[in-house]
Structure formats: structure tokens, C-alpha cells
Design an enzyme around this catalytic site. Sequence first.
Site, PDB file in Angstrom:
ATOM      1  N   SER A 121       5.473   4.352 -16.727  1.00  0.00           N
ATOM      2  CA  SER A 121       6.281   5.002 -17.776  1.00  0.00           C
ATOM      3  C   SER A 121       7.270   5.980 -17.149  1.00  0.00           C
ATOM      4  CB  SER A 121       5.372   5.751 -18.756  1.00  0.00           C
ATOM      5  OG  SER A 121       4.690   4.822 -19.560  1.00  0.00           O
TER       6      SER A 121
ATOM      7  N   PRO B  44       0.832  -1.221   0.000  1.00  0.00           N
ATOM      8  CA  PRO B  44       0.000   0.000   0.000  1.00  0.00           C
ATOM      9  C   PRO B  44       0.863   1.267   0.000  1.00  0.00           C
ATOM     10  CG  PRO B  44      -0.869  -1.596   1.564  1.00  0.00           C
ATOM     11  CD  PRO B  44       0.401  -2.190   1.020  1.00  0.00           C
TER      12      PRO B  44
ATOM     13  N   ALA C 236       4.270   1.336  -0.853  1.00  0.00           N
ATOM     14  CA  ALA C 236       5.497   1.192  -1.652  1.00  0.00           C
ATOM     15  C   ALA C 236       5.159   0.665  -3.040  1.00  0.00           C
ATOM     16  CB  ALA C 236       6.480   0.251  -0.955  1.00  0.00           C
TER      17      ALA C 236
ATOM     18  N   GLU D  94       4.740  -3.323 -13.596  1.00  0.00           N
ATOM     19  CA  GLU D  94       6.171  -3.600 -13.818  1.00  0.00           C
ATOM     20  C   GLU D  94       6.948  -2.292 -14.064  1.00  0.00           C
ATOM     21  OE1 GLU D  94       7.358  -7.197 -15.660  1.00  0.00           O
ATOM     22  OE2 GLU D  94       5.470  -8.197 -15.175  1.00  0.00           O
TER      23      GLU D  94
ATOM     24  N   GLN E 115     -10.863   5.737 -32.317  1.00  0.00           N
ATOM     25  CA  GLN E 115     -11.204   6.896 -33.147  1.00  0.00           C
ATOM     26  C   GLN E 115     -11.680   6.451 -34.534  1.00  0.00           C
ATOM     27  OE1 GLN E 115     -11.222   9.641 -31.595  1.00  0.00           O
ATOM     28  NE2 GLN E 115     -11.781  11.027 -33.255  1.00  0.00           N
TER      29      GLN E 115
HETATM   30  N1  COS Z   1      19.665  -4.903 -11.852  1.00  0.00           N
HETATM   31  C1  COS Z   1      20.499  -5.186 -10.822  1.00  0.00           C
HETATM   32  N2  COS Z   1      20.641  -4.355  -9.760  1.00  0.00           N
HETATM   33  C2  COS Z   1      19.930  -3.217  -9.755  1.00  0.00           C
HETATM   34  C3  COS Z   1      19.053  -2.866 -10.797  1.00  0.00           C
HETATM   35  C4  COS Z   1      18.933  -3.767 -11.880  1.00  0.00           C
HETATM   36  N3  COS Z   1      18.133  -3.512 -12.910  1.00  0.00           N
HETATM   37  N4  COS Z   1      18.483  -1.677 -10.527  1.00  0.00           N
HETATM   38  C5  COS Z   1      18.982  -1.276  -9.344  1.00  0.00           C
HETATM   39  N5  COS Z   1      19.848  -2.208  -8.878  1.00  0.00           N
HETATM   40  C6  COS Z   1      20.655  -2.148  -7.654  1.00  0.00           C
HETATM   41  C7  COS Z   1      21.471  -0.881  -7.640  1.00  0.00           C
HETATM   42  O1  COS Z   1      22.708  -1.102  -8.312  1.00  0.00           O
HETATM   43  C8  COS Z   1      21.660  -0.631  -6.178  1.00  0.00           C
HETATM   44  O2  COS Z   1      22.685  -1.468  -5.681  1.00  0.00           O
HETATM   45  P1  COS Z   1      23.854  -0.881  -4.730  1.00  0.00           P
HETATM   46  O3  COS Z   1      23.122  -0.398  -3.507  1.00  0.00           O
HETATM   47  O4  COS Z   1      24.737  -2.055  -4.473  1.00  0.00           O
HETATM   48  O5  COS Z   1      24.499   0.220  -5.485  1.00  0.00           O
HETATM   49  C9  COS Z   1      20.346  -1.122  -5.567  1.00  0.00           C
HETATM   50  O6  COS Z   1      19.786  -2.033  -6.517  1.00  0.00           O
HETATM   51  C10 COS Z   1      19.374   0.012  -5.320  1.00  0.00           C
HETATM   52  O7  COS Z   1      19.162   0.662  -6.539  1.00  0.00           O
HETATM   53  P2  COS Z   1      18.709   2.185  -6.642  1.00  0.00           P
HETATM   54  O8  COS Z   1      19.545   2.997  -5.707  1.00  0.00           O
HETATM   55  O9  COS Z   1      18.678   2.561  -8.069  1.00  0.00           O
HETATM   56  O10 COS Z   1      17.235   2.106  -6.031  1.00  0.00           O
HETATM   57  P3  COS Z   1      16.123   3.217  -5.902  1.00  0.00           P
HETATM   58  O11 COS Z   1      15.429   3.025  -4.630  1.00  0.00           O
HETATM   59  O12 COS Z   1      16.671   4.563  -6.220  1.00  0.00           O
HETATM   60  O13 COS Z   1      15.005   2.851  -7.011  1.00  0.00           O
HETATM   61  C11 COS Z   1      13.835   2.251  -8.984  1.00  0.00           C
HETATM   62  C12 COS Z   1      15.140   2.268  -8.173  1.00  0.00           C
HETATM   63  C13 COS Z   1      12.969   3.500  -8.829  1.00  0.00           C
HETATM   64  C14 COS Z   1      14.272   2.121 -10.419  1.00  0.00           C
HETATM   65  C15 COS Z   1      13.044   0.999  -8.536  1.00  0.00           C
HETATM   66  O14 COS Z   1      12.540   1.185  -7.238  1.00  0.00           O
HETATM   67  C16 COS Z   1      11.927   0.615  -9.465  1.00  0.00           C
HETATM   68  O15 COS Z   1      12.136  -0.016 -10.503  1.00  0.00           O
HETATM   69  N6  COS Z   1      10.674   0.966  -9.091  1.00  0.00           N
HETATM   70  C17 COS Z   1       9.520   0.498  -9.788  1.00  0.00           C
HETATM   71  C18 COS Z   1       9.093  -0.776  -9.156  1.00  0.00           C
HETATM   72  C19 COS Z   1       8.204  -1.554 -10.048  1.00  0.00           C
HETATM   73  O16 COS Z   1       8.485  -1.783 -11.208  1.00  0.00           O
HETATM   74  N7  COS Z   1       7.109  -1.989  -9.477  1.00  0.00           N
HETATM   75  C20 COS Z   1       6.206  -2.792 -10.161  1.00  0.00           C
HETATM   76  C21 COS Z   1       5.812  -3.851  -9.237  1.00  0.00           C
HETATM   77  S1  COS Z   1       5.885  -5.408  -9.882  1.00  0.00           S
HETATM   78  S2  COS Z   1       4.342  -5.530 -11.070  1.00  0.00           S
END
Ligand code: COS
Length: 385
Positions: free
Chosen positions: A368, A127, A129, A365, A338
Site C-alpha cells: 500500500s 532477498p 530487493a 504487487e 467482528q
Molecule cells: N510504466 C512504464 N514505465 C515506468 C513505470 C510504469 N508504470 N514506472 C516507472 N517507469 C519507468 C520510469 O519512467 C523510469 O524510466 P526513465 O529512467 O526512462 O525515466 C524507470 O521506469 C524507473 O522508474 P523510477 O525512477 O520511478 O523507479 P524507482 O526505482 O524510483 O521505483 C517504484 C519505482 C518504487 C514505483 C517501483 O520500484 C515499484 O513499483 N516497486 C514495487 C515493486 C513491486 O510491486 N513488487 C512486487 C513484486 S511482484 S509480486
Amino acid sequence: MALDQETFALLKESVRRFVQERLVPNEDRVEHEDEVPAEIIAEMKELGLFGLSIPEEYGGIGLSMSEEVEIGFELGQTALAFRSVFGTNVGIGSQGILMDGTEEQRRTYLPKIATGEYIFSFALTEPGAGSDAASLKTSAVLDGDHYVINGTKRFITNAVRAQGFTLMARTDAANKGAGGISAFIVPRDTPGITLGKIDKKMGQRGTKTCDVIFENARVPAANIIGGKPGVGFKTAMKVLDRGRLHISSISTGMSKRLLKEAATYASERKQFGQAIAEFQLIQGMLADMQTELYAAESMVRDGAARYDARDPQMPMLAACCKYFTTEAVGRAADRAVQIHGGAGYINEYKVERFYRDVRLLRLYEGTSQIQQLVIARNLLKNLGN
Ligand code: COS
């Protein structure tokens, strides 16, 4: 590992025929009953759809990413609810175990996931996150040789069908970021797990999502994926990189279907004494749909080939593919409505429901905007390389 060309061509043809001859004719039934019929699910199992991405040694078909997206182009050409039944087994529910699991975990779970005997869901979102996945609050506290799990997961696809979850929970309360998160394999029959009511959604009738609530659910410490605490967020991100390519192929398949619906309607519908397809303003919309479809197919094929070649740019490239293809299918759906005029707003025409169905592709996932963020972060990080 890729299949030999002939075997793959046979598989692709059987999936194409299954989609066109079994799934398309059942689209209305799924829309009206809000269920994918059990006999169709049985046929999906027989075809091996639950195990598309799982290597042969664990009982699946073992497609490469390049092959998987070709199958995705076919599967996307029908109501998205069908793919959703096995989508979590092919993607986000199973891949964490395959990528980072121990050999024992792989051997225990993947063969049953590959046949569809077990449905596996991916439990990351909460909820509080969503996009900020690393802020998740579900806790896993070590007690002897078990972890005690508490928290709520939201919008969990296939939870009502699931025998298990790939669950992300915080094992290090002192670390509020990504490093405090671990990935677990959690059997559905673990005491302390309950499901919320099924979500009523804008579209994609027949797909099932709901909350999954953990109240003092005890899970063996051995169920941490790969046996390593603190790396669950990375597992989730790797799983999502792959998932984003898969969703890109599905979106592209749906763009193709929408173009077919729109072009067929435009050729049959007459106004001002001629088929509307003869009007250049309609042709302009069809041409835009075709152009974006071609761009999407080319991009997804390239992205998948680079995934197979382990291109280090993958997180960015997968995000580019998801961003472009899901936005493109949104535009395709809008144009298809359309072109249908008033009929496009009426439920008995397929484009009305596809318009609602595809809206989700730009949200799950990773929205955008999250794809844009991943793209920009990575390109800026690599500036000068
Ligand atoms: N592959 C491997 N490692 C990854 C990675 C990837 N694609 N993306 C990030 N990491 C690693 C980073 O390298 C970092 O590692 P270190 O701490 O060792 O440097 C760690 O994970 C944290 O990454 P980051 O600092 O980029 O995390 P953030 O919290 O800033 O957020 C986003 C990253 C916003 C990109 C992420 O939270 C995200 O994808 N959010 C969307 C979630 C999503 O898709 N939800 C859908 C639910 S499932 S249907």
C-alpha cells in the site's frame, strides 16, 4: 480486443457457476490439504482460465481489461488460492512477453501459457530487493550468445508448478539503477536452477511460493524479452500496472464474499432474543461494507475502462485502485470477523481464514505504501497540467 456481448455474458455466467458450484464447495479441502486438487486445475484449463488475458491469435480468450475485471469480481468470491494457480499466467508471468516480446517469443510461449500447458512465474523480488525493485542484484553476464545468470529470487508464486519464468536480471553491472535491468524468458529446465523450500505463509493455503536460485544458468541471448537489453524494469512496471488492476478486481470480489458471509451470519445468529442483524451497530458495519464494496466496484470498472482507452494516467490510477480495494477488503474482513464475534476467530468459519488470506493483497504487487508513493509522485509530476 473485447468479446461480443453475448459471448462475454456466457463466459461470465460459466465462471460464476464454476466458482459457486465447484470452487466454493472445495474451499475446506484446499485449506486442509494445502493443495488445489488436480481435477479442479484440469477444469480450469477446460474453461480457458489460464488464457483469459491472452489474445485469441495466441490461443487465449483475449479479454479486454474491462472484461477481465468483471471475471475477477467472480473469481475473487472464493478462496484466493484457486485464482493463484492460473493468476501468474493471466497476469505477471505472461504479460511481459505479450507487451514487449518479439513476435517469435509470443508465438513460442503464449499459446502454451494460454492453455495452462506451461505455467509461467514472474521473478522480480529478491532477498534484498522488494519495494526497491530497481536495486535487484541477480546478474546476467553475456558469454558468447548466452547470458549466464546468478542470483536468488524470493517469494516466487507458482515456481514449483512453473515451466518458465519471466525473470528480471541486471545485464549492465555498471548501471545500478532501473536502466541496467533486462527481462528474460527462462525455461524451468535450464541447468543451474534450483528451488528453495516452499514458504509457510500466514494464509492463502494452497498457494505455492518459494525461492528460485540461479547458479550459472545459461540462457540464450535471444531470450531477452523484445531482444532489447536495459528495458526490463519498464516491462516489469507495465506488467505491474495491469496486475494491480487485476488484483483490485479480485479484492473487490472477496469484499463481496465477506459481506455475504457477514450478512448471512448476522441474519441467522440470535442474541438478546433477536437476529443480531436487527441491531443498528451491526447494521452500521454491514452498511460500511456495502458502501466500500460499491465504491470499489465503481472504481475498478472505471480504472479498467481507462486502461482499455490507454489513459496516460494509468500507473497512478492502477495504484489508486489497488490501494483502495486492498485496504477496503482488509476492513471488510475485519468487520466480518467482528460481526461473527467469537465464532469469527474459529477456523471452521470462513471469515477466519479469509481474514488471513486477504492480508497478502496489501503486500504483493506493491505494498500500500508503494501505491501511495506512485500516486503522489504522479500527481505532483502532473501538477499544473
Ligand atoms: N510504466 C512504464 N514505465 C515506468 C513505470 C510504469 N508504470 N514506472 C516507472 N517507469 C519507468 C520510469 O519512467 C523510469 O524510466 P526513465 O529512467 O526512462 O525515466 C524507470 O521506469 C524507473 O522508474 P523510477 O525512477 O520511478 O523507479 P524507482 O526505482 O524510483 O521505483 C517504484 C519505482 C518504487 C514505483 C517501483 O520500484 C515499484 O513499483 N516497486 C514495487 C515493486 C513491486 O510491486 N513488487 C512486487 C513484486 S511482484 S509480486
